[in-house]
Design a protein around this motif. Structure first.
Motif, PDB file in Angstrom:
ATOM      1  N   UNK A 137       0.832  -1.208   0.000  1.00 37.17           N
ATOM      2  CA  UNK A 137       0.000   0.000   0.000  1.00 37.17           C
ATOM      3  C   UNK A 137       0.869   1.260   0.000  1.00 37.17           C
ATOM      4  N   UNK A 138       1.986   1.214   0.728  1.00 38.19           N
ATOM      5  CA  UNK A 138       2.925   2.349   0.734  1.00 38.19           C
ATOM      6  C   UNK A 138       3.522   2.524  -0.655  1.00 38.19           C
ATOM      7  N   UNK A 139       3.927   1.411  -1.292  1.00 33.03           N
ATOM      8  CA  UNK A 139       4.507   1.465  -2.640  1.00 33.03           C
ATOM      9  C   UNK A 139       3.503   2.059  -3.622  1.00 33.03           C
ATOM     10  N   UNK A 140       2.239   1.623  -3.569  1.00 39.94           N
ATOM     11  CA  UNK A 140       1.214   2.141  -4.479  1.00 39.94           C
ATOM     12  C   UNK A 140       0.996   3.638  -4.272  1.00 39.94           C
ATOM     13  N   UNK A 141       0.968   4.073  -3.017  1.00 42.28           N
ATOM     14  CA  UNK A 141       0.788   5.493  -2.730  1.00 42.28           C
ATOM     15  C   UNK A 141       1.943   6.301  -3.310  1.00 42.28           C
ATOM     16  N   UNK A 142       3.174   5.838  -3.067  1.00 41.83           N
ATOM     17  CA  UNK A 142       4.355   6.554  -3.574  1.00 41.83           C
ATOM     18  C   UNK A 142       4.406   6.561  -5.100  1.00 41.83           C
ATOM     19  N   UNK A 143       3.993   5.464  -5.740  1.00 37.42           N
ATOM     20  CA  UNK A 143       3.940   5.427  -7.212  1.00 37.42           C
ATOM     21  C   UNK A 143       2.925   6.456  -7.728  1.00 37.42           C
ATOM     22  N   UNK A 144       1.827   6.627  -7.009  1.00 42.38           N
ATOM     23  CA  UNK A 144       0.848   7.646  -7.394  1.00 42.38           C
ATOM     24  C   UNK A 144       1.464   9.042  -7.319  1.00 42.38           C
ATOM     25  N   UNK A 145       2.231   9.286  -6.268  1.00 40.64           N
ATOM     26  CA  UNK A 145       2.899  10.584  -6.158  1.00 40.64           C
ATOM     27  C   UNK A 145       3.803  10.836  -7.356  1.00 40.64           C
ATOM     28  N   UNK A 146       4.526   9.799  -7.786  1.00 39.02           N
ATOM     29  CA  UNK A 146       5.397   9.937  -8.970  1.00 39.02           C
ATOM     30  C   UNK A 146       4.582  10.216 -10.222  1.00 39.02           C
ATOM     31  N   UNK A 147       3.464   9.480 -10.406  1.00 37.07           N
ATOM     32  CA  UNK A 147       2.621   9.702 -11.589  1.00 37.07           C
ATOM     33  C   UNK A 147       2.029  11.110 -11.583  1.00 37.07           C
ATOM     34  N   UNK A 148       1.635  11.592 -10.412  1.00 41.15           N
ATOM     35  CA  UNK A 148       1.069  12.942 -10.301  1.00 41.15           C
ATOM     36  C   UNK A 148       2.129  13.981 -10.670  1.00 41.15           C
ATOM     37  N   UNK A 149       3.343  13.769 -10.211  1.00 41.45           N
ATOM     38  CA  UNK A 149       4.440  14.691 -10.535  1.00 41.45           C
ATOM     39  C   UNK A 149       4.726  14.670 -12.043  1.00 41.45           C
ATOM     40  N   UNK A 150       4.786  13.479 -12.629  1.00 37.38           N
ATOM     41  CA  UNK A 150       5.023  13.361 -14.083  1.00 37.38           C
ATOM     42  C   UNK A 150       3.893  14.008 -14.865  1.00 37.38           C
ATOM     43  N   UNK A 151       2.662  13.841 -14.393  1.00 34.62           N
ATOM     44  CA  UNK A 151       1.505  14.443 -15.051  1.00 34.62           C
ATOM     45  C   UNK A 151       1.618  15.968 -15.024  1.00 34.62           C
ATOM     46  N   UNK A 152       2.079  16.507 -13.897  1.00 33.82           N
ATOM     47  CA  UNK A 152       2.281  17.953 -13.793  1.00 33.82           C
ATOM     48  C   UNK A 152       3.315  18.456 -14.782  1.00 33.82           C
ATOM     49  N   UNK A 153       4.419  17.704 -14.928  1.00 34.46           N
ATOM     50  CA  UNK A 153       5.453  18.071 -15.905  1.00 34.46           C
ATOM     51  C   UNK A 153       4.892  18.023 -17.326  1.00 34.46           C
ATOM     52  N   UNK A 154       4.085  17.003 -17.605  1.00 36.49           N
ATOM     53  CA  UNK A 154       3.490  16.846 -18.934  1.00 36.49           C
ATOM     54  C   UNK A 154       2.567  18.021 -19.239  1.00 36.49           C
ATOM     55  N   UNK A 155       1.724  18.403 -18.276  1.00 41.92           N
ATOM     56  CA  UNK A 155       0.822  19.545 -18.474  1.00 41.92           C
ATOM     57  C   UNK A 155       1.616  20.821 -18.711  1.00 41.92           C
ATOM     58  N   UNK A 156       2.663  20.997 -17.932  1.00 38.77           N
ATOM     59  CA  UNK A 156       3.499  22.194 -18.073  1.00 38.77           C
ATOM     60  C   UNK A 156       4.122  22.247 -19.462  1.00 38.77           C
ATOM     61  N   UNK A 157       4.657  21.126 -19.915  1.00 38.48           N
ATOM     62  CA  UNK A 157       5.314  21.087 -21.227  1.00 38.48           C
ATOM     63  C   UNK A 157       4.326  21.351 -22.355  1.00 38.48           C
ATOM     64  N   UNK A 158       3.143  20.757 -22.287  1.00 35.87           N
ATOM     65  CA  UNK A 158       2.185  20.907 -23.379  1.00 35.87           C
ATOM     66  C   UNK A 158       1.446  22.237 -23.343  1.00 35.87           C
ATOM     67  N   UNK A 159       1.541  22.950 -22.233  1.00 36.24           N
ATOM     68  CA  UNK A 159       0.897  24.258 -22.141  1.00 36.24           C
ATOM     69  C   UNK A 159       1.870  25.408 -22.352  1.00 36.24           C
ATOM     70  N   UNK A 160       3.097  25.085 -22.798  1.00 33.88           N
ATOM     71  CA  UNK A 160       4.074  26.136 -23.067  1.00 33.88           C
ATOM     72  C   UNK A 160       3.540  27.075 -24.141  1.00 33.88           C
ATOM     73  N   UNK A 161       3.656  28.373 -23.899  1.00 34.45           N
ATOM     74  CA  UNK A 161       3.172  29.340 -24.887  1.00 34.45           C
ATOM     75  C   UNK A 161       4.239  29.677 -25.916  1.00 34.45           C
ATOM     76  N   UNK A 162       5.489  29.383 -25.598  1.00 31.53           N
ATOM     77  CA  UNK A 162       6.566  29.700 -26.534  1.00 31.53           C
ATOM     78  C   UNK A 162       7.010  28.456 -27.322  1.00 31.53           C
TER      79      UNK A 162
END
Length: 180
Positions: A137-162
């Motif tokens: 359960x700890x591993x699954x929670x931590x993996x979710x944190x990683x996916x959430x962080x990667x998702x944030x990076x993906x959103x940031x990259x695809x929303x670049x205005x330049x």
């Protein structure tokens, strides 16, 4: 005001369904859209059970189709809340298909769906925290944190205005494309 917490196992859901010819695609395999519908149903049930609130699908974070599902196989989906935020929950779902004549079981799908708890007026509501009882359960929670962080990076990259495709011309040359 007390802070409420629930164990992962309190919200776990298991759902089984026999795959019928009406669920198949033109290739005679079970249609991915049917499986996606079942995934959404079990994610709703699991998140609602944890939060004790109406839940909506916020995003389908990952759906990996690993093996085809055949007509006549018994599909079993196991869902649990792997992560909780303020009003959101990530539900992890494992899909297995069993040949009921041979007993052979195969892992067909792994999915992570983000659900958000809502009140009767459509406002988000705070969900109970999560009690993590074991290493899995700890591993699954931590993996979710990683996916959430990667998702944030993906959103940031695809929303670049330049963004400029000219910066990627060398990369594009590796693919089967014709450029202007």
């Amino acid at each position: 005001m007390s802070i409420e917490f629930r164990n992962v196992e309190e919200s776990q859901i298991v759902m089984c369904e026999l795959m019928l010819p009406s669920h198949s695609n033109f290739n005679g395999k079970i249609h991915g859209g049917h499986i996606l519908s079942l995934l959404d149903q079990i994610a709703f049930a699991c998140a609602s059970k944890h939060s004790r609130a109406y839940c909506v699908t916020a995003s389908v974070d990952t759906v990996d189709f690993l093996n085809p599902i055949e007509i006549g196989e018994l599909v079993t989906m196991r869902a649990s809340v792997n992560y909780v935020g303020n009003s959101s929950m990530v539900v992890g779902i494992r899909v297995e298909a069993e040949d009921i004549q041979t007993g052979e079981v195969k892992h067909c799908n792994s999915s992570y769906i983000t659900m958000v708890a809502k009140d009767d007026h459509g406002n988000t509501v705070k969900v109970p925290g999560l009690i993590l009882d074991n290493e899995n359960e700890i591993r699954r929670f931590l993996k979710c944190l990683k996916r959430i962080k990667m998702k944030g990076h993906r959103h940031q990259e695809f929303n670049e205005t330049d963004f400029s495709s000219k910066n990627y011309l060398d990369e594009l040359q590796k693919y089967r494309v014709i450029l202007p």
